[in-house]
Design a protein around this motif. Structure first.
Motif, PDB file in Angstrom:
ATOM      1  N   ASP A   1       0.829  -1.197   0.000  1.00 40.73           N
ATOM      2  CA  ASP A   1       0.000   0.000   0.000  1.00 40.73           C
ATOM      3  C   ASP A   1       0.864   1.247   0.000  1.00 40.73           C
ATOM      4  O   ASP A   1       1.817   1.355   0.761  1.00 40.73           O
ATOM      5  N   ARG A   2       0.438   2.202  -0.821  1.00 44.41           N
ATOM      6  CA  ARG A   2       1.060   3.518  -0.799  1.00 44.41           C
ATOM      7  C   ARG A   2       0.610   4.239   0.484  1.00 44.41           C
ATOM      8  O   ARG A   2      -0.465   3.962   1.031  1.00 44.41           O
ATOM      9  N   GLN A   3       1.408   5.170   0.980  1.00 45.07           N
ATOM     10  CA  GLN A   3       1.037   5.947   2.173  1.00 45.07           C
ATOM     11  C   GLN A   3       1.046   7.435   1.817  1.00 45.07           C
ATOM     12  O   GLN A   3       1.904   7.866   1.050  1.00 45.07           O
ATOM     13  N   THR A   4       0.114   8.177   2.379  1.00 39.49           N
ATOM     14  CA  THR A   4       0.111   9.616   2.092  1.00 39.49           C
ATOM     15  C   THR A   4      -0.048  10.433   3.370  1.00 39.49           C
ATOM     16  O   THR A   4      -0.567   9.961   4.383  1.00 39.49           O
ATOM     17  N   MET A   5       0.426  11.673   3.285  1.00 39.56           N
ATOM     18  CA  MET A   5       0.132  12.663   4.314  1.00 39.56           C
ATOM     19  C   MET A   5      -0.620  13.780   3.622  1.00 39.56           C
ATOM     20  O   MET A   5      -0.087  14.437   2.733  1.00 39.56           O
ATOM     21  N   ARG A   6      -1.883  13.957   3.977  1.00 34.92           N
ATOM     22  CA  ARG A   6      -2.761  14.826   3.199  1.00 34.92           C
ATOM     23  C   ARG A   6      -2.774  16.268   3.698  1.00 34.92           C
ATOM     24  O   ARG A   6      -2.127  16.600   4.683  1.00 34.92           O
ATOM     25  N   ASP A   7      -3.577  17.095   3.008  1.00 31.78           N
ATOM     26  CA  ASP A   7      -3.550  18.554   3.178  1.00 31.78           C
ATOM     27  C   ASP A   7      -3.546  19.045   4.614  1.00 31.78           C
ATOM     28  O   ASP A   7      -2.805  19.949   4.967  1.00 31.78           O
ATOM     29  N   VAL A   8      -4.392  18.438   5.442  1.00 33.03           N
ATOM     30  CA  VAL A   8      -4.554  18.974   6.794  1.00 33.03           C
ATOM     31  C   VAL A   8      -3.206  18.963   7.506  1.00 33.03           C
ATOM     32  O   VAL A   8      -2.779  19.959   8.097  1.00 33.03           O
ATOM     33  N   ASP A   9      -2.513  17.850   7.424  1.00 33.48           N
ATOM     34  CA  ASP A   9      -1.209  17.764   8.073  1.00 33.48           C
ATOM     35  C   ASP A   9      -0.166  18.628   7.372  1.00 33.48           C
ATOM     36  O   ASP A   9       0.763  19.120   7.989  1.00 33.48           O
ATOM     37  N   TRP A  10      -0.315  18.769   6.074  1.00 37.91           N
ATOM     38  CA  TRP A  10       0.606  19.623   5.314  1.00 37.91           C
ATOM     39  C   TRP A  10       0.582  21.046   5.874  1.00 37.91           C
ATOM     40  O   TRP A  10       1.587  21.729   5.937  1.00 37.91           O
ATOM     41  N   ARG A  11      -0.587  21.487   6.331  1.00 38.74           N
ATOM     42  CA  ARG A  11      -0.697  22.862   6.838  1.00 38.74           C
ATOM     43  C   ARG A  11      -0.445  22.941   8.346  1.00 38.74           C
ATOM     44  O   ARG A  11      -0.623  23.999   8.938  1.00 38.74           O
ATOM     45  N   SER A  12      -0.026  21.836   8.965  1.00 32.88           N
ATOM     46  CA  SER A  12       0.207  21.878  10.410  1.00 32.88           C
ATOM     47  C   SER A  12       1.520  22.592  10.711  1.00 32.88           C
ATOM     48  O   SER A  12       2.269  22.937   9.806  1.00 32.88           O
ATOM     49  N   ASP A  13       1.778  22.832  12.004  1.00 30.21           N
ATOM     50  CA  ASP A  13       3.018  23.555  12.340  1.00 30.21           C
ATOM     51  C   ASP A  13       4.149  22.591  12.689  1.00 30.21           C
ATOM     52  O   ASP A  13       5.173  22.991  13.220  1.00 30.21           O
ATOM     53  N   ARG A  14       3.961  21.302  12.379  1.00 32.56           N
ATOM     54  CA  ARG A  14       5.045  20.345  12.632  1.00 32.56           C
ATOM     55  C   ARG A  14       6.026  20.339  11.453  1.00 32.56           C
ATOM     56  O   ARG A  14       5.672  20.676  10.333  1.00 32.56           O
TER      57      ARG A  14
END
Ligand SMILES: O=C(O)CCC(=O)C(=O)O
Ligand SMILES: [Fe+2]
Length: 320
Positions: free
Chosen positions: A75-88
């Motif tokens: 399976d491919r894994q993704t990190m989507r928009d919400v986390d992309w805009r986080s401050d981490r």
């Protein structure tokens, strides 16, 4: 000096021929589009966030995910928009990349004359991660709303243009694309109607009132208010001697002889662009970790005249 500044303000990111190729359903590959200083920073950022468990299984490999456990080897894994805009993580690198992609989106909207609203909701942006052994089967990124069941028309926008930027240099994991050969018309969407197939070399659109049509002919009228049975339509058109390759549901049903398959090797900084509706593609089996940033520019569904801001901050109107 003044002349130089004026010229620079209007410098395009990609030449008009490139946008024309995208509009005709071709796949555009631009090496070294993103500088290595930025792809290096994004790759490190993805690694830190992956370590912090910010990624989720995002298969496509098997459709019924709820019935099966996640398998990192397939399976491919993704990190989507919400986390992309986080401050981490490396917020600055992600902000710089978002700026670049935002400029590309404004240029794409103008050049393709597609109605891309510029709010965040009308845009998807993800980190994309494959471990060795993972792959993504042949698929299309967007489908006609009538074919998505009850939720089909629920959203105000749809995916319109797919972009991919690779961050590392894996073994294997080529992107295999299947663009249609000999296309001269604009593909994807027309006056808000989405493409559902091909008739010879011409795109076939499905319209609320117009039924199935190509840019130059009506193939099949649509009964008012009915959801068309496209498989029936396909059989009917074939019985009349009219070819209709249905792309909307099953990309494997397309006649392969009209496609030009080719592979893109993922290399850091390479940009790939193609229409989200008409270009089937797959990721071949990955032999070592593969990292990318990918996303979709959305177009508005039903609002033909919407003011947009271009990248110089100038308001203008895009007519679809
Ligand atoms: O990772 C890639 O090269 C393609 C990903 C893809 O096709 C998708 O996310 O829909
Ligand atoms: Fe895709």
């Amino acid at each position: 000096m003044l002349v130089f500044l004026v010229a620079a303000a209007h410098a395009k990111m990609l030449p008009s021929e490139v946008w024309h190729a995208v509009a005709c359903g071709q796949v555009v590959v631009r090496e070294a589009f993103v500088p290595s200083s930025l792809t290096d920073a994004l790759r490190r950022d993805a690694e830190v966030l992956h370590e912090a468990h910010a990624f989720r299984a995002d298969g496509l490999y098997r459709t019924d995910q709820s019935a099966q456990g996640f398998d990192a080897a397939r399976d491919r894994q993704t990190m989507r928009d919400v986390d992309w805009r986080s401050d981490r993580g490396d917020v600055d690198a992600r902000r710089r990349f978002s700026g670049l992609i935002q400029s590309l989106r404004a240029e794409a909207s103008r050049e393709l004359r597609r109605n891309f609203p510029l709010e965040n909701e009308a845009h998807e942006l993800t980190y994309n991660w494959y471990e060795a052994g993972a792959a993504l089967p042949r698929h299309l990124d967007e489908h006609h709303e009538d074919l998505k069941g009850r939720t089909g028309w629920a959203l105000p926008t749809r995916r319109s243009l797919t972009w991919l930027v690779y961050l590392n240099d894996p073994r294997g994991g080529e992107l295999r694309c299947y663009p249609r050969r000999d296309v001269r018309d604009d593909v994807g969407a027309r006056d808000g109607d989405l493409q559902v197939g091909w008739h010879e070399d011409a795109p076939v659109f499905l319209g609320a009132s117009k039924g199935l049509y190509t840019p130059s002919a009506t193939l099949l009228q649509r009964a008012p208010g009915s959801v068309p049975e496209l498989d029936d339509a396909k059989r009917h058109l074939r019985s009349l001697g009219l070819g209709f390759d249905l792309i909307a549901r099953d990309p494997d049903a397309i006649e392969r002889r009209r496609e030009d398959a080719f592979d893109v090797a993922p290399r850091p900084g390479t940009l790939v662009l193609f229409d989200s509706v008409v270009v089937p593609h797959e990721v071949l089996r990955v032999e070592s970790r593969r990292q990318a940033v990918t996303g979709w520019f959305h177009e508005r569904l039903d609002d033909p005249l919407v003011p947009l801001l271009d990248d110089d901050g100038v308001e203008h109107v895009v007519q679809t």
